[in-house]
Design a protein around this motif. Structure first.
Motif, PDB file in Angstrom:
ATOM      1  N   CYS A 160      18.230   2.330 -39.934  1.00  0.00           N
ATOM      2  CA  CYS A 160      19.571   2.905 -39.759  1.00  0.00           C
ATOM      3  C   CYS A 160      19.968   3.757 -40.964  1.00  0.00           C
ATOM      4  O   CYS A 160      20.548   4.840 -40.813  1.00  0.00           O
ATOM      5  N   ARG A 161      19.656   3.287 -42.160  1.00  0.00           N
ATOM      6  CA  ARG A 161      20.015   4.053 -43.353  1.00  0.00           C
ATOM      7  C   ARG A 161      19.213   5.356 -43.438  1.00  0.00           C
ATOM      8  O   ARG A 161      19.730   6.377 -43.902  1.00  0.00           O
ATOM      9  N   SER A 162      17.976   5.330 -42.992  1.00  0.00           N
ATOM     10  CA  SER A 162      17.181   6.551 -42.967  1.00  0.00           C
ATOM     11  C   SER A 162      17.790   7.572 -42.007  1.00  0.00           C
ATOM     12  O   SER A 162      17.869   8.768 -42.314  1.00  0.00           O
ATOM     13  N   LEU A 204      20.876   7.789 -41.198  1.00  0.00           N
ATOM     14  CA  LEU A 204      22.136   8.250 -41.771  1.00  0.00           C
ATOM     15  C   LEU A 204      21.911   9.352 -42.797  1.00  0.00           C
ATOM     16  O   LEU A 204      22.675  10.317 -42.877  1.00  0.00           O
ATOM     17  N   ARG A 205      20.846   9.230 -43.599  1.00  0.00           N
ATOM     18  CA  ARG A 205      20.559  10.258 -44.605  1.00  0.00           C
ATOM     19  C   ARG A 205      20.288  11.608 -43.954  1.00  0.00           C
ATOM     20  O   ARG A 205      20.760  12.641 -44.419  1.00  0.00           O
ATOM     21  N   ILE A 211      30.042   3.906 -38.353  1.00  0.00           N
ATOM     22  CA  ILE A 211      30.029   4.719 -39.557  1.00  0.00           C
ATOM     23  C   ILE A 211      31.421   5.248 -39.855  1.00  0.00           C
ATOM     24  O   ILE A 211      32.284   5.327 -38.965  1.00  0.00           O
ATOM     25  N   ASP A 237      10.772  -4.121 -41.367  1.00  0.00           N
ATOM     26  CA  ASP A 237      12.214  -3.868 -41.242  1.00  0.00           C
ATOM     27  C   ASP A 237      12.749  -4.621 -40.030  1.00  0.00           C
ATOM     28  O   ASP A 237      13.131  -4.040 -39.018  1.00  0.00           O
ATOM     29  N   PHE A 269      27.773   3.614 -43.763  1.00  0.00           N
ATOM     30  CA  PHE A 269      27.251   2.821 -42.653  1.00  0.00           C
ATOM     31  C   PHE A 269      27.901   1.438 -42.651  1.00  0.00           C
ATOM     32  O   PHE A 269      27.966   0.761 -43.669  1.00  0.00           O
ATOM     33  N   THR A 319      17.800  -2.395 -40.662  1.00  0.00           N
ATOM     34  CA  THR A 319      18.755  -1.814 -41.612  1.00  0.00           C
ATOM     35  C   THR A 319      18.182  -0.586 -42.299  1.00  0.00           C
ATOM     36  O   THR A 319      18.851   0.443 -42.421  1.00  0.00           O
ATOM     37  N   ALA A 320      16.935  -0.673 -42.764  1.00  0.00           N
ATOM     38  CA  ALA A 320      16.311   0.475 -43.428  1.00  0.00           C
ATOM     39  C   ALA A 320      16.196   1.654 -42.469  1.00  0.00           C
ATOM     40  O   ALA A 320      16.396   2.813 -42.852  1.00  0.00           O
TER      41      ALA A 320
END
Length: 389
Positions: A103-105, A107-108, A127, A96, A136, A100-101
């Motif tokens: 940050c998305r994790s 966010l979840r 966000i 990664d 995001f 990005t991955a």
């Protein structure tokens, strides 16, 4: 040597059939054994974030596979969530590269922060929140570390607005090292200056974050490092005896403890295997005796052999397996120069790709420069004895 998170169980003993032991990757055991210092630090983080008050030190849990790093962080997240703290978790991944991955994790896991945001929306830079959903928006810069810092800043703002603490746990930190650690520590440093409620826990293999710690940067100095090794006799006693006493009202004999310690070397995962095996062969409520060890040993050996066999099947064929078998014959850890010489190479270069592959897969780690070791204790002895696999 107690667990500061634990309180007396008002519900009494569990049904006898329900084994409290948890042998498995990342599973929380019924007792952590001699892990008092990191547990106290974790309890301090949870207590401070529950208020929430000032940010706290960043513990880094280091150790080989199966010593309880992931489980201890999961245990901390459970207790943090019970106090109202929002717990986020990411697993570092060297692939990664733009984060990005990651940050998305984050966010979840941050979904509980989306309610009652009000005018705070205008202060968020990375966000947006629409109908209770987080979206995001990466920073215009192509630098993933800047994007991650911006996201953490917004998430901590949301937590502060809600009046709750934010706990972030980061597993397998050796995978990303500086790529991930630098922006995380900069973010923590910034929030510490502003007295915002953020707590961070890291875990990784023994060499994790060594470079950053040696550099001695201001924000790196806040890392409290705990090297989780094998359990001593007191730790094995706690890991076995406490669950039997709490859940079945029986005790484990000292000679049984001695046998388990000798058989496992204090490796926590194998101690859990022993706990489950002893529980399985002891259906009646009585103390665990040395005579029970013979029957339990059969179950332990079967599970351990299956564990090692499965692990060996994941080793790539070719030079990677040649390297691993030579390391097993020499005894782990060993110098790469010695391994290369044993395989008939004038230098280490022919093995560099195989070494990198095994390190990246988590099969090996580098305890010091020029040396490698298996990440699972006892694997070298098993592999040296099983030339037919």
């Amino acid at each position: 040597m107690g667990d500061p998170f634990k309180t007396p169980n008002p519900g009494g003993a569990l049904p006898r059939a329900a084994s409290p032991f948890r042998p498995g990757p990342g599973k929380v055991p019924p007792a952590f054994g001699s892990r008092t210092s990191p547990l106290r630090t974790a309890k301090d983080i949870v207590d401070r974030l529950a208020v929430p008050s000032d940010p706290v030190a960043m513990p880094l849990l280091r150790g080989v596979r199966g010593v309880g790093k992931t489980a201890l962080m999961a245990y901390t997240r459970h207790h943090a969530t019970a106090t109202g703290t929002v717990a986020l978790h990411i697993e570092a991944d060297a692939s990664d590269t733009d984060l990005t991955a990651t940050c998305r994790s984050l966010l979840r896991d941050a979904a509980p922060l989306t309610s009652a945001v009000g005018d705070l929306r205008r202060r968020l830079s990375s966000i947006s929140i629409t109908r209770g959903e987080l979206a995001f928006h990466p920073a215009e810069s192509d630098r993933g570390d800047i994007t991650l810092e911006a996201l953490l800043y917004d998430l901590v703002l949301l937590a502060e607005h809600r009046g709750v603490g934010l706990l972030l746990t980061v597993d397998e930190v050796h995978e990303a090292e500086e790529l991930l650690l630098r922006p995380l520590m900069r973010a923590v440093h910034r929030h510490a200056q502003d007295a915002r409620p953020l707590g961070v826990m890291f875990s990784g293999l023994p060499g994790a974050a060594r470079t950053l710690l040696e550099e001695g940067q201001t924000y790196a100095e806040r890392i409290a490092t705990y090297d989780l090794g094998m359990l001593d006799r007191g730790g094995v006693t706690a890991a076995l005896d406490e669950p039997f006493e709490e859940h079945a009202g029986v005790r484990v004999g000292g000679d049984v403890i001695d046998h388990v310690l000798d058989d496992t070397g204090g490796y926590p995962y194998f101690v859990q295997l022993w706990g489950e095996a002893l529980w399985t062969i002891l259906p009646e409520r009585r103390d665990v005796r040395l005579a029970d060890v013979v029957r339990a040993q059969v179950l332990v050996d079967e599970r351990r052999d299956g564990f090692f066999t499965s692990r060996w099947q994941r080793f790539p064929r070719g030079r990677a397996r040649e390297l691993a078998r030579t390391l097993a014959d020499l005894g782990s850890p060993a110098r790469m120069a010695t391994i290369a010489d044993r395989l008939g190479h004038a230098d280490q270069r022919p093995l560099s790709d195989a070494r990198a592959t095994l390190l990246a897969a988590g099969h090996l780690y580098a305890p010091e420069r020029g040396r490698v070791a298996f990440t699972v204790p006892g694997f070298d002895r098993w592999l040296a004895e099983h030339h037919d696999v």
